[in-house]
Design a protein around this motif. Structure first.
Motif, PDB file in Angstrom:
ATOM      1  N   VAL A  79      70.442  -5.186 -41.413  1.00 41.07           N
ATOM      2  CA  VAL A  79      70.624  -4.952 -39.974  1.00 41.07           C
ATOM      3  C   VAL A  79      71.838  -4.067 -39.742  1.00 41.07           C
ATOM      4  O   VAL A  79      72.832  -4.143 -40.490  1.00 41.07           O
ATOM      5  CB  VAL A  79      70.808  -6.292 -39.210  1.00 41.07           C
ATOM      6  CG1 VAL A  79      71.192  -6.058 -37.755  1.00 41.07           C
ATOM      7  CG2 VAL A  79      69.540  -7.130 -39.281  1.00 41.07           C
ATOM      8  N   ARG A  80      71.770  -3.241 -38.716  1.00 38.83           N
ATOM      9  CA  ARG A  80      72.928  -2.487 -38.236  1.00 38.83           C
ATOM     10  C   ARG A  80      72.982  -2.674 -36.724  1.00 38.83           C
ATOM     11  O   ARG A  80      71.990  -2.442 -36.026  1.00 38.83           O
ATOM     12  CB  ARG A  80      72.767  -1.000 -38.570  1.00 38.83           C
ATOM     13  CG  ARG A  80      74.030  -0.188 -38.461  1.00 38.83           C
ATOM     14  CD  ARG A  80      74.935  -0.389 -39.670  1.00 38.83           C
ATOM     15  NE  ARG A  80      76.080   0.522 -39.645  1.00 38.83           N
ATOM     16  CZ  ARG A  80      76.705   0.923 -40.733  1.00 38.83           C
ATOM     17  NH1 ARG A  80      76.333   0.506 -41.924  1.00 38.83           N
ATOM     18  NH2 ARG A  80      77.738   1.737 -40.645  1.00 38.83           N
ATOM     19  N   PHE A  81      74.136  -3.095 -36.192  1.00 36.25           N
ATOM     20  CA  PHE A  81      74.267  -3.320 -34.756  1.00 36.25           C
ATOM     21  C   PHE A  81      74.817  -2.083 -34.049  1.00 36.25           C
ATOM     22  O   PHE A  81      75.721  -1.399 -34.559  1.00 36.25           O
ATOM     23  CB  PHE A  81      75.186  -4.511 -34.473  1.00 36.25           C
ATOM     24  CG  PHE A  81      74.572  -5.836 -34.800  1.00 36.25           C
ATOM     25  CD1 PHE A  81      73.474  -6.298 -34.087  1.00 36.25           C
ATOM     26  CD2 PHE A  81      75.085  -6.631 -35.818  1.00 36.25           C
ATOM     27  CE1 PHE A  81      72.895  -7.522 -34.384  1.00 36.25           C
ATOM     28  CE2 PHE A  81      74.525  -7.857 -36.134  1.00 36.25           C
ATOM     29  CZ  PHE A  81      73.417  -8.300 -35.407  1.00 36.25           C
ATOM     30  N   VAL A  82      74.280  -1.819 -32.866  1.00 38.60           N
ATOM     31  CA  VAL A  82      74.754  -0.762 -31.977  1.00 38.60           C
ATOM     32  C   VAL A  82      74.886  -1.370 -30.580  1.00 38.60           C
ATOM     33  O   VAL A  82      74.865  -2.589 -30.430  1.00 38.60           O
ATOM     34  CB  VAL A  82      73.808   0.460 -32.000  1.00 38.60           C
ATOM     35  CG1 VAL A  82      73.930   1.211 -33.323  1.00 38.60           C
ATOM     36  CG2 VAL A  82      72.355   0.052 -31.764  1.00 38.60           C
ATOM     37  N   ASN A  83      75.009  -0.538 -29.558  1.00 41.51           N
ATOM     38  CA  ASN A  83      75.338  -1.051 -28.226  1.00 41.51           C
ATOM     39  C   ASN A  83      74.172  -1.161 -27.256  1.00 41.51           C
ATOM     40  O   ASN A  83      74.258  -1.885 -26.270  1.00 41.51           O
ATOM     41  CB  ASN A  83      76.425  -0.180 -27.592  1.00 41.51           C
ATOM     42  CG  ASN A  83      77.724  -0.241 -28.352  1.00 41.51           C
ATOM     43  OD1 ASN A  83      78.365  -1.280 -28.404  1.00 41.51           O
ATOM     44  ND2 ASN A  83      78.110   0.862 -28.978  1.00 41.51           N
ATOM     45  N   THR A  84      73.093  -0.416 -27.497  1.00 42.71           N
ATOM     46  CA  THR A  84      71.970  -0.395 -26.558  1.00 42.71           C
ATOM     47  C   THR A  84      70.667  -0.208 -27.312  1.00 42.71           C
ATOM     48  O   THR A  84      70.652   0.199 -28.478  1.00 42.71           O
ATOM     49  CB  THR A  84      72.094   0.771 -25.551  1.00 42.71           C
ATOM     50  OG1 THR A  84      72.007   2.015 -26.277  1.00 42.71           O
ATOM     51  CG2 THR A  84      73.397   0.720 -24.771  1.00 42.71           C
ATOM     52  N   THR A 133      82.621   2.203 -30.974  1.00 43.00           N
ATOM     53  CA  THR A 133      83.771   1.375 -30.619  1.00 43.00           C
ATOM     54  C   THR A 133      83.377  -0.068 -30.318  1.00 43.00           C
ATOM     55  O   THR A 133      84.078  -1.011 -30.689  1.00 43.00           O
ATOM     56  CB  THR A 133      84.497   1.982 -29.408  1.00 43.00           C
ATOM     57  OG1 THR A 133      84.910   3.312 -29.734  1.00 43.00           O
ATOM     58  CG2 THR A 133      85.706   1.153 -29.019  1.00 43.00           C
ATOM     59  N   PHE A 134      82.246  -0.253 -29.661  1.00 43.29           N
ATOM     60  CA  PHE A 134      81.841  -1.606 -29.263  1.00 43.29           C
ATOM     61  C   PHE A 134      80.657  -2.138 -30.064  1.00 43.29           C
ATOM     62  O   PHE A 134      80.119  -3.197 -29.732  1.00 43.29           O
ATOM     63  CB  PHE A 134      81.536  -1.642 -27.766  1.00 43.29           C
ATOM     64  CG  PHE A 134      82.747  -1.388 -26.913  1.00 43.29           C
ATOM     65  CD1 PHE A 134      83.691  -2.381 -26.723  1.00 43.29           C
ATOM     66  CD2 PHE A 134      82.967  -0.149 -26.341  1.00 43.29           C
ATOM     67  CE1 PHE A 134      84.831  -2.149 -25.958  1.00 43.29           C
ATOM     68  CE2 PHE A 134      84.102   0.096 -25.571  1.00 43.29           C
ATOM     69  CZ  PHE A 134      85.036  -0.904 -25.382  1.00 43.29           C
ATOM     70  N   SER A 135      80.233  -1.413 -31.102  1.00 44.66           N
ATOM     71  CA  SER A 135      79.147  -1.926 -31.939  1.00 44.66           C
ATOM     72  C   SER A 135      79.573  -3.230 -32.604  1.00 44.66           C
ATOM     73  O   SER A 135      80.679  -3.334 -33.133  1.00 44.66           O
ATOM     74  CB  SER A 135      78.785  -0.901 -33.010  1.00 44.66           C
ATOM     75  OG  SER A 135      78.194   0.247 -32.426  1.00 44.66           O
ATOM     76  N   ALA A 136      78.686  -4.236 -32.551  1.00 48.48           N
ATOM     77  CA  ALA A 136      78.950  -5.563 -33.133  1.00 48.48           C
ATOM     78  C   ALA A 136      80.181  -6.222 -32.530  1.00 48.48           C
ATOM     79  O   ALA A 136      80.854  -7.012 -33.198  1.00 48.48           O
ATOM     80  CB  ALA A 136      79.080  -5.482 -34.652  1.00 48.48           C
ATOM     81  N   ASN A 137      80.489  -5.924 -31.269  1.00 43.84           N
ATOM     82  CA  ASN A 137      81.637  -6.580 -30.637  1.00 43.84           C
ATOM     83  C   ASN A 137      81.376  -8.082 -30.556  1.00 43.84           C
ATOM     84  O   ASN A 137      80.229  -8.521 -30.384  1.00 43.84           O
ATOM     85  CB  ASN A 137      81.915  -5.976 -29.257  1.00 43.84           C
ATOM     86  CG  ASN A 137      80.918  -6.432 -28.214  1.00 43.84           C
ATOM     87  OD1 ASN A 137      81.053  -7.511 -27.636  1.00 43.84           O
ATOM     88  ND2 ASN A 137      79.901  -5.601 -27.960  1.00 43.84           N
TER      89      ASN A 137
END
Length: 463
Positions: A128-133, A325-329
């Motif tokens: 998995v890779r997390f992003v913001n949208t 900047t906010f990926s996987a916050n």
């Protein structure tokens, strides 16, 4: 407070909507907003009739506007809020996390926990890779497919929404005036200024067109990195895929070295395992969002370990650099983990039960009155169409001017009777809803049919 409490008692002196669907305070807020926003809103999806409805708070499956009126929310921020508003486990988890910090440049344990849950639950998701949208998820999935295959073109379904990436937007809003040959759909621009090169790099498919998908994927095989497929495109009509269509996509992709990207940003909510498993699709990459963030911004790309290795920076510069900047916050990770942990098999059974009540009730009302309408959808999703026959694809689902007017009037009638029904889009059910809520939706639809027989006659040409 339970949803039964909200239904039976209201909250803090709130009143059920009626006598017009937009109150005075909403009108005043819109006047202020027009001074600071280009059209008075901050996103094009805001509905206005003729003013937007400004919300003060949400409780369970109900919204309360700034004028103190209560609405059953079937939008759920475009299907995101599967647990409704102010879901207690999410609120409590976020409160604890906020006291520890909102975001860091370093990773946190919460991102591992959410990724572990997704890898355990969703078939074909090994990394998995997390992003913001959701937009970012599709964007990076397409880039990963290009990096992995060395090809640049993509294929996508006409009318399907995959976010605001140039290539993903092609033919999103095609019309009878420009969508071209039924056997070879034309690539159309979504916004003024779309580069011609973008249109040249997208092969447009028709949903449920078995022969068309076989032919077009084969013709363009050596240039195609991926076919992007929402198993049940919401803006394309929320139409069920034919098993033979899914099989044709799968076979043509495998035979030609094309990756299959399942866009489940919206439709992951269909079952415990997501939509691909429900319809027999075996993707190489899966894009996720909405429900996996518990109401906070999120997106994720998941899939085969060898394809996801495009993101791997352990040995230096990766094939596909990705940051944010906010990926996987930790706030999104924490809220998403709480939301997904409470989406167990019982929760999905509850959602499907309510969905069946709504779809079956609407279907019976249509049949009993011989109304020129139909309803599509599955599990916790439904959409009403101004046509007699259930459509097979976006072109068949495209409404006539009279049909579009009828759908706008339907949304207005629902709002006046205390229900937020998305206009021209998918409606969704949330876990705090109860049987009385589902029956409320059906009763409102019956009321609409009784009130607007003249408009229904116009659709059929009987007026």
């Amino acid at each position: 407070m339970t949803n039964e409490d909200v239904v039976s008692q209201g909250v803090s002196g709130s009143k059920v909507a009626g006598n017009g669907c937009v109150g005075q305070k909403s009108k005043e807020n819109f006047a202020r907003a027009q001074v600071v926003f280009p059209d008075g809103t901050s996103r094009v999806t805001i509905e206005r009739d003729p003013f937007p409805l400004y919300v003060e708070r949400g409780v369970g499956s109900y919204l309360f506007d700034v004028d103190g009126r209560r609405f059953l929310d079937l939008n759920c921020n475009f299907t995101t809020l599967i647990h409704g508003h102010a879901f207690v486990p999410i609120v409590e988890a976020l409160t604890r996390q906020l006291q520890r910090g909102s975001c860091f440049a370093n990773p946190t344990e919460s991102e591992i926990e959410l990724a572990e849950l997704l890898c355990r639950r969703i078939p074909q998701v090994e990394r998995v890779r997390f992003v913001n949208t959701g937009t970012e998820a599709v964007l990076f999935a397409i880039k990963a497919a290009r990096a992995f295959t060395g090809r640049s073109k993509i294929a996508k379904v006409e009318g399907a929404y995959h976010g605001a990436y140039d290539w993903a937007e092609v033919s999103l809003a095609a019309t009878p005036d420009n969508w071209g040959d039924p056997t070879a759909p034309k690539s159309t621009a979504f916004y003024s200024g779309t580069p011609a090169s973008v249109l040249d790099e997208v092969v447009v498919l028709r949903f449920n067109d078995v022969e068309g998908v076989r032919r077009l994927l084969s013709v363009h095989a050596h240039q195609l990195a991926a076919v992007v497929l929402d198993p049940m495109p919401s803006r394309g009509g929320l139409i069920a895929p034919k098993p033979e269509f899914i099989a044709a996509v799968q076979e043509a992709a495998r035979n030609n070295g094309i990756l299959v990207i399942a866009d489940e940003v919206l439709n992951l909510r269909q079952t415990f395992l997501g939509a691909s498993a429900r319809y027999g699709l075996v993707p190489d990459l899966v894009t996720m969002g909405k429900i996996i963030g518990g109401g906070l911004p999120i997106g994720a790309i998941g899939g085969r370990a060898d394809v996801m290795k495009a993101f791997d920076a352990s040995a230096g510069r990766p094939l596909l650099p990705q940051g944010g900047t906010f990926s996987a916050n930790p706030l999104s990770m924490t809220a998403g983990l709480a939301a997904m942990r409470h989406l167990d098999h019982a929760a999905f059974a509850h959602l499907e039960m309510l969905g069946n009540i709504v779809r079956d009730g609407i279907g019976r009302a249509i049949s009993n009155r011989g109304a020129p309408l139909c309803v599509t959808g599955a599990t916790s999703l439904f959409r009403i169409h101004p046509m007699v026959q259930i459509p097979n694809d976006y072109r068949e689902a495209h409404p006539t001017p009279a049909g579009a007017t009828l759908m706008k009037q339907l949304a207005r009638f629902f709002a006046e009777n205390g229900i937020i029904l998305p206009h021209g889009a998918v409606a969704s059910i949330s876990t705090p809803m109860v049987r009385a809520d589902a029956e409320f939706v059906v009763d409102a639809f019956v009321g609409f049919l009784d009130r607007h027989q003249d408009m229904l006659d116009a659709i059929e040409g009987r007026g």
